[in-house]
Design an enzyme around this catalytic site. Structure first.
Site, PDB file in Angstrom:
ATOM      1  N   TYR A  53      -9.434  29.357  77.701  1.00 22.35           N
ATOM      2  CA  TYR A  53      -9.044  31.111  77.896  1.00 22.35           C
ATOM      3  C   TYR A  53      -7.447  30.186  77.903  1.00 22.35           C
ATOM      4  O   TYR A  53      -6.539  29.769  77.308  1.00 22.35           O
ATOM      5  CB  TYR A  53      -8.930  30.586  79.533  1.00 22.35           C
ATOM      6  CG  TYR A  53      -7.905  29.773  80.541  1.00 22.35           C
ATOM      7  CD1 TYR A  53      -7.173  29.823  81.002  1.00 22.35           C
ATOM      8  CD2 TYR A  53      -8.587  27.758  80.901  1.00 22.35           C
ATOM      9  CE1 TYR A  53      -5.705  29.470  81.471  1.00 22.35           C
ATOM     10  CE2 TYR A  53      -7.914  27.105  80.856  1.00 22.35           C
ATOM     11  CZ  TYR A  53      -7.139  27.688  81.783  1.00 22.35           C
ATOM     12  OH  TYR A  53      -5.733  26.774  82.257  1.00 22.35           O
ATOM     13  N   CYS A  54      -7.060  32.130  78.324  1.00 23.75           N
ATOM     14  CA  CYS A  54      -5.893  32.295  77.979  1.00 23.75           C
ATOM     15  C   CYS A  54      -4.851  32.708  78.526  1.00 23.75           C
ATOM     16  O   CYS A  54      -5.576  32.807  80.027  1.00 23.75           O
ATOM     17  CB  CYS A  54      -5.072  32.977  76.561  1.00 23.75           C
ATOM     18  SG  CYS A  54      -6.097  34.204  76.302  1.00 23.75           S
ATOM     19  N   GLN A  55      -3.628  33.753  78.412  1.00 17.31           N
ATOM     20  CA  GLN A  55      -3.085  34.700  79.577  1.00 17.31           C
ATOM     21  C   GLN A  55      -3.978  35.604  79.669  1.00 17.31           C
ATOM     22  O   GLN A  55      -4.498  35.938  81.306  1.00 17.31           O
ATOM     23  CB  GLN A  55      -2.078  35.353  79.447  1.00 17.31           C
ATOM     24  CG  GLN A  55      -0.875  35.323  80.125  1.00 17.31           C
ATOM     25  CD  GLN A  55      -1.123  34.968  81.484  1.00 17.31           C
ATOM     26  OE1 GLN A  55      -0.896  33.310  81.149  1.00 17.31           O
ATOM     27  NE2 GLN A  55      -0.737  35.488  82.239  1.00 17.31           N
TER      28      GLN A  55
ATOM     29  N   GLY B 265      -7.199  36.763  77.314  1.00 21.74           N
ATOM     30  CA  GLY B 265      -8.607  37.219  76.958  1.00 21.74           C
ATOM     31  C   GLY B 265      -8.693  37.328  74.836  1.00 21.74           C
ATOM     32  O   GLY B 265      -9.423  37.227  74.854  1.00 21.74           O
TER      33      GLY B 265
ATOM     34  N   TYR C 109      -6.720  34.051  82.450  1.00 21.34           N
ATOM     35  CA  TYR C 109      -6.000  33.560  83.203  1.00 21.34           C
ATOM     36  C   TYR C 109      -5.472  34.503  84.420  1.00 21.34           C
ATOM     37  O   TYR C 109      -5.079  34.113  85.876  1.00 21.34           O
ATOM     38  CB  TYR C 109      -4.549  32.614  83.044  1.00 21.34           C
ATOM     39  CG  TYR C 109      -4.218  31.264  83.713  1.00 21.34           C
ATOM     40  CD1 TYR C 109      -5.114  30.576  84.590  1.00 21.34           C
ATOM     41  CD2 TYR C 109      -3.007  31.952  84.598  1.00 21.34           C
ATOM     42  CE1 TYR C 109      -4.796  29.974  86.118  1.00 21.34           C
ATOM     43  CE2 TYR C 109      -2.574  31.153  85.764  1.00 21.34           C
ATOM     44  CZ  TYR C 109      -3.955  30.256  86.527  1.00 21.34           C
ATOM     45  OH  TYR C 109      -3.461  29.712  87.138  1.00 21.34           O
TER      46      TYR C 109
END
Length: 114
Positions: free
Chosen positions: A80-82, A84, A109
């Site tokens: 995951y990232c901030q 997507g 996130y």
């Protein structure tokens, strides 16, 4: 195919990549010990992350590749990232590195509220 999938380009993902909503993702990562990776920067990671996640910064190029080379390519990896976007790029990179089961958190996130 939904309008959102079309807008967010999920239709162009290889078969090895699955985008999960937060409930599906939460269930999947809570079942057993999984390869859970936050691909954000160190600063983003330190500001908050999913419990049990390892930080491997997508923007670190060679270091990103080297860190993933130590993970099991035939076992599922959850990233995951901030938001997507970055994790979809990372997921494509992982497939090119030989990973066969990549799961990405839809919305990143920012959508994780646990």
């Amino acid at each position: 195919m939904s309008i959102l999938s079309f807008l967010f380009k999920e239709q162009n993902l290889p078969d090895e990549i699955n985008i999960l909503d937060r409930e599906e993702y939460k269930t999947a990562i809570s079942k057993s010990k999984v390869q859970l990776v936050d691909v954000r920067t160190k600063g983003e990671f330190l500001s908050g992350h999913i419990k049990g996640a390892r930080n491997i910064d997508f923007f670190q190029g060679v270091a990103f590749d080297a860190a993933f080379s130590k993970l099991k390519k035939d076992a599922p990896v959850y990233i995951y990232c901030q938001s997507g976007n970055r994790s979809q790029k990372a997921a494509k990179k992982l497939v090119s590195l030989g990973f066969t089961k990549v799961y990405d958190l839809r919305g990143g996130y920012m959508g994780w509220r646990y």
